[in-house]
Design a protein around this motif. Structure first.
Motif, mmCIF file in Angstrom:
data_model
loop_
_atom_site.group_PDB
_atom_site.id
_atom_site.type_symbol
_atom_site.label_atom_id
_atom_site.label_comp_id
_atom_site.label_asym_id
_atom_site.label_seq_id
_atom_site.Cartn_x
_atom_site.Cartn_y
_atom_site.Cartn_z
ATOM 1 N N LEU A 173 0.818 -1.210 0.000
ATOM 2 C CA LEU A 173 0.000 0.000 0.000
ATOM 3 C C LEU A 173 0.854 1.262 0.000
ATOM 4 O O LEU A 173 0.570 2.235 -0.716
ATOM 5 N N LEU A 174 1.917 1.270 0.806
ATOM 6 C CA LEU A 174 2.771 2.458 0.869
ATOM 7 C C LEU A 174 3.537 2.667 -0.435
ATOM 8 O O LEU A 174 3.811 3.799 -0.828
ATOM 9 N N ALA A 175 3.883 1.579 -1.119
ATOM 10 C CA ALA A 175 4.571 1.708 -2.403
ATOM 11 C C ALA A 175 3.686 2.404 -3.417
ATOM 12 O O ALA A 175 4.174 3.178 -4.254
ATOM 13 N N ASP A 176 2.376 2.153 -3.351
ATOM 14 C CA ASP A 176 1.451 2.861 -4.244
ATOM 15 C C ASP A 176 1.255 4.303 -3.796
ATOM 16 O O ASP A 176 1.166 5.219 -4.624
ATOM 17 N N ALA A 177 1.172 4.520 -2.479
ATOM 18 C CA ALA A 177 0.921 5.868 -1.964
ATOM 19 C C ALA A 177 2.123 6.787 -2.120
ATOM 20 O O ALA A 177 1.972 7.998 -2.291
ATOM 21 N N ALA A 178 3.338 6.226 -2.043
ATOM 22 C CA ALA A 178 4.570 7.030 -2.159
ATOM 23 C C ALA A 178 5.515 6.324 -3.120
ATOM 24 O O ALA A 178 6.497 5.705 -2.700
ATOM 25 N N PRO A 179 5.236 6.402 -4.432
ATOM 26 C CA PRO A 179 6.027 5.630 -5.404
ATOM 27 C C PRO A 179 7.491 6.023 -5.467
ATOM 28 O O PRO A 179 8.315 5.230 -5.930
ATOM 29 N N ASP A 180 7.842 7.231 -5.014
ATOM 30 C CA ASP A 180 9.242 7.664 -5.055
ATOM 31 C C ASP A 180 10.016 7.283 -3.797
ATOM 32 O O ASP A 180 11.231 7.508 -3.728
#
Length: 320
Positions: free
Chosen positions: A113-120
């Motif tokens: 989920l965090l990878a989608d929310a903060a892709p950078d």
């Protein structure tokens, strides 16, 4: 000798103090050492910077030139250092997120989920069976957030210095091999497992004591407990060596069925922890919301847990 910033600071301190004696005190040097350093600075700059007299020192024309430049250079360098530090902290906050967790399905789901929310952002993880280790890593600034848990209402580790917020409360389920006589009922009486050997993942909280107490209330003492990693627990259950204790969100696994224990004698509280001095409130709120979403997704993927939630009134803790 090449001129350095510390030399400009020395010249400025001498001018502000008005004497070598007072400047040496401010700088924490012996006066002869300061006098020798001043001579080296003057040789590097090509001339005398101060005239010495009975009442102290006074800047020469060359000294005034150097002081004028020092008054510009030193604040500018100090401001540059402060801006660079702020920039570095901002980049770390934007690009790095260090997550820790005890073993379980929540860490992987939270990372997704965090990878989608903060892709950078660069996400790193640290898995541990020890809640105390995770608390220490948070306190030392080596982790940003940790997903851990406690048995029932027990206090989390490091509660006096860390912030812990509840993600969810789960019943503890039992893992049975698919061919077990109790594998097809809606729930399992703990007393019906009195002759079994057990398997679970180790921890340093009070869960082992709580389990032993629950068994005693059911009228027996557990025969043997295998404390090992998750994969080994699964294997021991699959081959019929033991029955296992697991969180209700335990993912579907071939050869195993998970069942709730009647009357919910054991509960597990999922928590998200962080150090209040190192995390912004909005960042913590975002990660907590994502952790709760990760848990809800894990609960929805477990058919036995979804059935239990419906029966228990729609809340992991069984309340309405």
């Amino acid at each position: 000798m090449e001129l350095e910033l510390r030399h400009l600071k020395t010249v400025r301190t001498i001018a502000e103090a008005g004497s070598l004696t007072r400047a040496a005190t401010v700088l924490g040097l012996a006066q002869p050492a300061l006098s020798a350093q001043l001579r080296r600075i003057e040789r590097a700059l090509g001339g005398q910077l101060f005239e010495r007299g009975r009442h102290g020192v006074r800047a020469t024309a060359l000294g005034e030139l150097v002081l004028d430049r020092a008054r510009l250079v030193l604040p500018a360098v100090s401001e540059l250092q402060q801006e660079a530090a702020r920039f570095a902290r901002a980049r770390r906050a934007a690009q790095w997120l260090r997550l820790g967790a005890t073993h379980g399905p929540l860490l992987g789901a939270l990372v997704d989920l965090l990878a989608d929310a903060a892709p950078d952002a660069q996400l790193t993880t640290h898995a541990s069976w020890s809640e105390r280790e995770l608390a220490t890593l948070l306190a030392d600034g080596r982790l940003d957030f940790a997903v851990a848990g406690t048995c029932g209402t027990a206090a989390p580790p490091g509660a006096e210095s860390l912030v812990w917020r509840e993600i969810a409360v789960d019943p503890v389920f039992v893992m049975l091999p698919e061919g077990h006589p109790l594998a097809h009922g809606r729930e399992v009486e703990l007393a019906g497992l009195a002759d079994e050997e057990w398997a679970c993942v180790p921890g340093d909280g009070c869960f082992a004591d709580c389990f032993t107490a629950a068994c005693a209330r059911a009228g027996f003492a557990p025969r043997r407990m295998y404390e090992t990693d998750t994969a080994s627990c699964v294997h021991l259950v699959q081959v019929g060596r033991a029955v296992g204790l697991c969180r209700a969100t335990f993912p579907t696994t071939p050869g195993i069925t998970t069942k709730p224990l009647a009357d919910t004698p054991l509960a597990w509280r999922h928590l998200l922890g962080w150090h209040p001095a190192t995390q912004r409130p909005d960042t913590a709120a975002t990660v907590l919301a994502q952790a709760r979403t990760a848990h809800a997704g894990a609960a929805a993927r477990s058919h036995s847990y979804a059935d239990w939630l419906t029966t228990a009134g729609g809340r992991p803790d069984g309340t309405a």
